[in-house]
Design an enzyme around this catalytic site. Structure first.
Site, mmCIF file in Angstrom:
data_model
loop_
_atom_site.group_PDB
_atom_site.id
_atom_site.type_symbol
_atom_site.label_atom_id
_atom_site.label_comp_id
_atom_site.label_asym_id
_atom_site.label_seq_id
_atom_site.Cartn_x
_atom_site.Cartn_y
_atom_site.Cartn_z
ATOM 1 N N HIS A 1 35.556 35.435 47.368
ATOM 2 C CA HIS A 1 35.146 37.021 47.751
ATOM 3 C C HIS A 1 33.988 37.194 48.934
ATOM 4 O O HIS A 1 34.256 37.260 49.567
ATOM 5 C CB HIS A 1 34.148 37.482 46.743
ATOM 6 C CG HIS A 1 34.831 37.284 45.420
ATOM 7 N ND1 HIS A 1 34.511 37.240 44.172
ATOM 8 C CD2 HIS A 1 36.283 38.722 44.769
ATOM 9 C CE1 HIS A 1 35.639 37.740 43.094
ATOM 10 N NE2 HIS A 1 36.060 38.462 44.620
ATOM 11 N N LYS B 1 37.023 47.203 30.135
ATOM 12 C CA LYS B 1 36.902 45.815 29.517
ATOM 13 C C LYS B 1 35.141 45.138 29.960
ATOM 14 O O LYS B 1 34.596 45.956 30.795
ATOM 15 C CB LYS B 1 37.466 45.247 30.605
ATOM 16 C CG LYS B 1 37.390 45.250 32.343
ATOM 17 C CD LYS B 1 38.191 44.200 32.726
ATOM 18 C CE LYS B 1 37.545 44.506 34.046
ATOM 19 N NZ LYS B 1 38.724 43.958 34.329
ATOM 20 N N ARG C 1 45.511 35.797 47.112
ATOM 21 C CA ARG C 1 45.224 34.900 47.166
ATOM 22 C C ARG C 1 47.452 34.327 47.240
ATOM 23 O O ARG C 1 47.507 33.514 47.444
ATOM 24 C CB ARG C 1 44.722 34.514 45.751
ATOM 25 C CG ARG C 1 43.618 34.602 45.914
ATOM 26 C CD ARG C 1 42.913 34.051 44.776
ATOM 27 N NE ARG C 1 43.086 35.574 44.193
ATOM 28 C CZ ARG C 1 42.697 35.975 42.475
ATOM 29 N NH1 ARG C 1 41.409 34.858 42.862
ATOM 30 N NH2 ARG C 1 43.287 36.432 42.142
ATOM 31 N N SER D 1 37.340 34.652 39.364
ATOM 32 C CA SER D 1 36.559 35.056 38.598
ATOM 33 C C SER D 1 37.242 34.423 37.178
ATOM 34 O O SER D 1 36.152 33.971 36.017
ATOM 35 C CB SER D 1 36.564 36.692 38.481
ATOM 36 O OG SER D 1 36.025 36.779 40.307
HETATM 37 O O1 PNS Z 1 37.926 42.343 41.199
HETATM 38 P P1 PNS Z 1 39.286 43.330 40.763
HETATM 39 O O2 PNS Z 1 38.726 42.904 39.062
HETATM 40 O O3 PNS Z 1 40.175 43.233 40.869
HETATM 41 O O4 PNS Z 1 38.665 45.108 41.546
HETATM 42 C C1 PNS Z 1 40.352 45.691 40.899
HETATM 43 C C2 PNS Z 1 39.062 47.111 41.191
HETATM 44 C C3 PNS Z 1 37.998 47.749 40.592
HETATM 45 C C4 PNS Z 1 38.776 47.399 41.966
HETATM 46 C C5 PNS Z 1 40.356 48.341 40.678
HETATM 47 O O5 PNS Z 1 40.217 47.936 39.008
HETATM 48 C C6 PNS Z 1 39.827 49.850 41.381
HETATM 49 O O6 PNS Z 1 39.549 50.181 41.948
HETATM 50 N N1 PNS Z 1 38.855 50.156 39.423
HETATM 51 C C7 PNS Z 1 38.863 51.293 40.416
HETATM 52 C C8 PNS Z 1 39.152 52.548 39.207
HETATM 53 C C9 PNS Z 1 40.627 52.889 39.928
HETATM 54 O O7 PNS Z 1 40.547 53.489 41.223
HETATM 55 N N2 PNS Z 1 41.633 52.936 39.144
HETATM 56 C C10 PNS Z 1 42.579 53.710 39.816
HETATM 57 C C11 PNS Z 1 43.484 51.623 40.151
HETATM 58 S S1 PNS Z 1 45.082 52.387 41.128
#
Ligand code: PNS
Length: 167
Positions: free
Chosen positions: A19, A43, A92, A130
């Site tokens: 990150h 979650k 990645r 993570s």
């Molecule tokens: O670090 P991560 O878990 O890959 O991040 C994912 C994240 C938090 C960026 C994504 O799940 C997100 O944007 N969540 C907010 C809810 C949302 O907008 N969901 C629709 C995405 S299509």
């Protein structure tokens, strides 16, 4: 001259050197990056919202190009509220691409106002996630060099010090 902003969203459960790599490289393109930590996730994260915020704050304290913020709900709504139309994400491997492509496409369907910039993670960080960090630490492995020292200390406080893999 206008200031170029981007949002770098994620769960950061926990923050990894991968990150940090993306964020540092993003700062070569953007003047300011808002790290947006997704809180109140469906979650249950390993680290509570407050701890995830602290880990980011500790890492970027004193760097006024980096703002640490939290959001709930949809990322596109947050981006609209902040009036920042660019989202920065790391890629990645090919496996990331599918997930990122789905999210970016859904977000584009929700609003045409937000676009993404993907950066490839450096070759020494491309396997760090993570999820793997949590799994290795939970099973007594060393995560030295893969996360900041203070994150490593939090993981060992949670799971105990490593018994294999150095450290
Ligand atoms: O670090 P991560 O878990 O890959 O991040 C994912 C994240 C938090 C960026 C994504 O799940 C997100 O944007 N969540 C907010 C809810 C949302 O907008 N969901 C629709 C995405 S299509």
């Amino acid at each position: 001259m206008s200031v170029r902003h981007a949002i770098y969203p994620g769960s950061f459960d926990p923050l990894t050197n991968g990150h940090i790599d993306i964020l540092h490289r993003g700062l070569l393109i953007f003047d300011r990056v808002v790290v947006a930590i997704a809180v109140n996730l469906r979650k249950t994260p390993l680290f509570a919202d407050e701890e995830r915020i602290e880990m980011l704050r500790e890492t970027f304290a004193g760097d006024d190009r980096v703002e640490i913020d939290t959001f709930t709900g949809l990322l596109v709504d947050y981006a609209r509220r902040r009036a920042i139309p660019t989202v920065l994400r790391g890629l990645r491997a090919v496996s990331d691409f599918e997930y990122e492509f789905q999210m970016a496409s859904m977000n584009r369907r929700l609003t045409g106002e937000v676009d993404y910039l993907f950066m490839m993670t450096s070759e020494d960080q491309y396997y760090v996630s993570s999820t793997l960090i949590r799994e290795v630490a939970a099973n007594g492995g060393s995560v030295e060099g893969l996360v900041p020292k203070h994150v490593e200390a939090r993981l060992y406080a949670r799971f105990g010090r490593p018994v294999v893999g150095g450290g």
